[in-house]
Design a protein around this motif. Structure first.
Motif, PDB file in Angstrom:
ATOM      1  N   LEU A 188     -28.662 -36.154 -13.830  1.00  0.00           N
ATOM      2  CA  LEU A 188     -28.916 -35.743 -15.216  1.00  0.00           C
ATOM      3  C   LEU A 188     -29.854 -36.722 -15.910  1.00  0.00           C
ATOM      4  CD1 LEU A 188     -25.303 -34.713 -16.298  1.00  0.00           C
ATOM      5  CD2 LEU A 188     -27.272 -33.154 -16.198  1.00  0.00           C
ATOM      6  N   ARG A 189     -29.582 -38.013 -15.739  1.00  0.00           N
ATOM      7  CA  ARG A 189     -30.428 -39.016 -16.396  1.00  0.00           C
ATOM      8  C   ARG A 189     -31.868 -38.909 -15.902  1.00  0.00           C
ATOM      9  NH1 ARG A 189     -30.216 -39.981 -20.616  1.00  0.00           N
ATOM     10  NH2 ARG A 189     -28.211 -41.041 -20.790  1.00  0.00           N
ATOM     11  N   GLU A 190     -32.027 -38.695 -14.612  1.00  0.00           N
ATOM     12  CA  GLU A 190     -33.369 -38.556 -14.028  1.00  0.00           C
ATOM     13  C   GLU A 190     -34.103 -37.360 -14.642  1.00  0.00           C
ATOM     14  OE1 GLU A 190     -34.885 -37.328  -9.641  1.00  0.00           O
ATOM     15  OE2 GLU A 190     -33.371 -38.897  -9.691  1.00  0.00           O
ATOM     16  N   GLN A 191     -33.385 -36.260 -14.827  1.00  0.00           N
ATOM     17  CA  GLN A 191     -34.002 -35.020 -15.313  1.00  0.00           C
ATOM     18  C   GLN A 191     -34.153 -34.996 -16.829  1.00  0.00           C
ATOM     19  OE1 GLN A 191     -34.981 -34.187 -12.028  1.00  0.00           O
ATOM     20  NE2 GLN A 191     -35.006 -32.203 -13.043  1.00  0.00           N
ATOM     21  N   LEU A 192     -33.223 -35.633 -17.547  1.00  0.00           N
ATOM     22  CA  LEU A 192     -33.201 -35.522 -19.007  1.00  0.00           C
ATOM     23  C   LEU A 192     -33.962 -36.639 -19.707  1.00  0.00           C
ATOM     24  CD1 LEU A 192     -29.459 -34.482 -19.381  1.00  0.00           C
ATOM     25  CD2 LEU A 192     -31.408 -33.113 -20.144  1.00  0.00           C
ATOM     26  N   GLY A 193     -34.365 -37.669 -18.965  1.00  0.00           N
ATOM     27  CA  GLY A 193     -35.065 -38.785 -19.581  1.00  0.00           C
ATOM     28  C   GLY A 193     -34.108 -39.812 -20.156  1.00  0.00           C
ATOM     29  N   ALA A 194     -34.661 -40.836 -20.770  1.00  0.00           N
ATOM     30  CA  ALA A 194     -33.878 -42.020 -21.142  1.00  0.00           C
ATOM     31  C   ALA A 194     -32.988 -41.818 -22.354  1.00  0.00           C
ATOM     32  CB  ALA A 194     -34.831 -43.186 -21.398  1.00  0.00           C
ATOM     33  N   GLU A 207     -19.984 -48.947 -13.742  1.00  0.00           N
ATOM     34  CA  GLU A 207     -20.765 -48.128 -12.799  1.00  0.00           C
ATOM     35  C   GLU A 207     -21.214 -46.818 -13.446  1.00  0.00           C
ATOM     36  OE1 GLU A 207     -18.261 -47.809  -9.364  1.00  0.00           O
ATOM     37  OE2 GLU A 207     -18.728 -49.848  -8.677  1.00  0.00           O
ATOM     38  N   LYS A 208     -20.367 -46.251 -14.303  1.00  0.00           N
ATOM     39  CA  LYS A 208     -20.753 -45.027 -15.020  1.00  0.00           C
ATOM     40  C   LYS A 208     -21.961 -45.295 -15.924  1.00  0.00           C
ATOM     41  CE  LYS A 208     -17.539 -41.639 -14.322  1.00  0.00           C
ATOM     42  NZ  LYS A 208     -17.027 -41.890 -12.976  1.00  0.00           N
ATOM     43  N   ILE A 209     -21.900 -46.417 -16.656  1.00  0.00           N
ATOM     44  CA  ILE A 209     -23.003 -46.768 -17.548  1.00  0.00           C
ATOM     45  C   ILE A 209     -24.262 -47.075 -16.738  1.00  0.00           C
ATOM     46  CG2 ILE A 209     -23.799 -48.383 -19.317  1.00  0.00           C
ATOM     47  CD1 ILE A 209     -21.556 -46.490 -20.304  1.00  0.00           C
ATOM     48  N   ASP A 210     -24.089 -47.803 -15.645  1.00  0.00           N
ATOM     49  CA  ASP A 210     -25.242 -48.146 -14.805  1.00  0.00           C
ATOM     50  C   ASP A 210     -25.896 -46.891 -14.206  1.00  0.00           C
ATOM     51  OD1 ASP A 210     -24.802 -50.797 -15.334  1.00  0.00           O
ATOM     52  OD2 ASP A 210     -23.827 -51.243 -13.408  1.00  0.00           O
ATOM     53  N   ALA A 211     -25.095 -45.854 -13.961  1.00  0.00           N
ATOM     54  CA  ALA A 211     -25.636 -44.598 -13.407  1.00  0.00           C
ATOM     55  C   ALA A 211     -26.426 -43.812 -14.444  1.00  0.00           C
ATOM     56  CB  ALA A 211     -24.499 -43.735 -12.868  1.00  0.00           C
ATOM     57  N   GLY A 212     -26.191 -44.122 -15.735  1.00  0.00           N
ATOM     58  CA  GLY A 212     -26.960 -43.435 -16.774  1.00  0.00           C
ATOM     59  C   GLY A 212     -26.164 -42.926 -17.950  1.00  0.00           C
ATOM     60  N   ALA A 213     -24.841 -43.126 -17.959  1.00  0.00           N
ATOM     61  CA  ALA A 213     -24.023 -42.660 -19.085  1.00  0.00           C
ATOM     62  C   ALA A 213     -24.204 -43.576 -20.289  1.00  0.00           C
ATOM     63  CB  ALA A 213     -22.557 -42.606 -18.686  1.00  0.00           C
ATOM     64  N   ASN A 214     -24.110 -43.001 -21.490  1.00  0.00           N
ATOM     65  CA  ASN A 214     -24.162 -43.768 -22.730  1.00  0.00           C
ATOM     66  C   ASN A 214     -22.775 -44.197 -23.196  1.00  0.00           C
ATOM     67  OD1 ASN A 214     -26.338 -41.370 -22.949  1.00  0.00           O
ATOM     68  ND2 ASN A 214     -27.186 -43.269 -23.771  1.00  0.00           N
TER      69      ASN A 214
END
Length: 346
Positions: free
Chosen positions: A290-296, A314-321
């Protein structure tokens, strides 16, 4: 915090001697009683600080309660008092419904996991709103998410009717609203994650939300909660559609139908959604995609299998806010909240 940790550590063996659903209900009742008494309320209180922003909302910390623990919104203040930065309650359906037959909740302690097939058991929208209105969590600066779903008796082709009723009902009382289309325990619900079905759901929700924003004079963010069992292509379709229809965030993920991690364990083959650590890697993959597709900048809430501060990070590092807890609380107790905040601080 030591009081919280020690109290739960002492109580857990007794709770685990009960069936999972009875223990769940007893825990909520006991927590409420402790909150209702001013002396124990103060002893239970925790306020770990790590200011964060999510969907334009200011959070005390980015560790939230996932929907499902308090389906009727009856214990919002007591749960918020444990140290959450935000609390999400529900899933609520327009009409009251009993859910699936019991037993419908099973512990898998070897994996710190649960399987549930509760099926959106709840008292219905009117009772839910009455409970939410009685709570003081928002007045005291807490952020409240209200999670909406469809009744089991509503044909999947008419699901939008239930979501529109839910949206209108909860709108004045929510800081954000979650559209749950990913529970495995309501027949055909997950088909709403398909491209055509999701489009047909999101467009009227977007229009209704605009009308409600005009009526109430405020924009309430809306998130969609998705499954961990989606293919990369399915995740990409969802990532394309959510911003297109003005959805403000995504919650990744719900429970899994996979049983790879619990093969051979007692209750491992029970029907329903599996939660706890076996979901962690699956949700990380969805979050990262999702982070890859949705942007920063697009808001993602990571949930599924967090039983330690390390997994929160690990969740935050993967891209979660931000993150949410549920099953981890059952195995670790409220001390997990502050542990996760501390891990994210570091």
């Amino acid at each position: 915090m030591s009081f919280l940790f020690n109290t739960y550590a002492l109580a857990r063996p007794a709770l685990f001697s009960l069936d999972a659903e009875s223990a769940h209900e007893l825990t909520l009742k006991s927590l409420q009683k402790a909150y209702d008494c001013s002396l124990t309320r103060g002893m239970m209180a925790s306020r770990p600080e790590l200011p964060a922003s999510l969907m334009g909302l200011a959070l005390r910390n980015p560790v939230g309660l996932a929907a499902g623990l308090d389906k009727n919104g009856a214990h919002i203040d007591a749960l918020g008092n444990l140290g959450f930065g935000f609390v999400e309650v529900g899933t609520v359906t327009p009409l009251a419904q009993p859910g699936n037959p019991k037993p419908r909740m099973f512990r898998l302690p070897q994996k710190q996991a649960l399987i549930n097939r509760l099926g959106f058991n709840n008292l219905g929208l009117q009772a839910f709103i009455a409970n939410v209105r009685k709570s003081q969590w928002r007045e005291r600066g807490g952020i409240l998410g209200l999670n909406i779903g469809k009744n089991a008796v509503t044909p999947i082709e008419r699901a939008i009717d239930d979501y529109l009723l839910g949206l209108e009902g909860v709108y004045p009382h929510a800081d954000y609203i979650t559209v749950n289309i990913s529970s495995p325990n309501t027949q055909n619900l997950r088909t709403l994650q398909g491209q055509d079905e999701l489009t047909q759901l999101l467009q009227p929700l977007q229009e209704k939300r605009k009308a409600l924003a005009d009526r109430h004079g405020r924009h309430v963010p809306m998130a969609v909660k998705i499954a961990p069992d989606l293919s990369t292509g399915q995740v990409d379709i969802i990532a394309d559609l959510l911003p297109r229809y003005g959805i403000d965030g995504v919650i990744a993920t719900n429970t899994t139908l996979s049983r790879d991690a619990v093969k051979g364990l007692a209750h491992g083959e029970e029907a329903g959604g599996l939660s706890g650590p076996p979901v962690h890697e699956l949700s990380l993959q969805v979050i990262a995609r999702l982070r890859e597709q949705l942007g920063a900048s697009y808001p993602i809430i990571g949930v599924g299998g967090i039983v330690s501060g390390r997994q929160a990070k690990e969740k935050i590092d993967a891209g979660a806010n931000a993150i949410q807890l549920y099953t981890g609380l059952i195995y670790r107790g409220p001390a997990l909240i502050a542990e996760c905040v501390q891990a994210l601080k570091r």
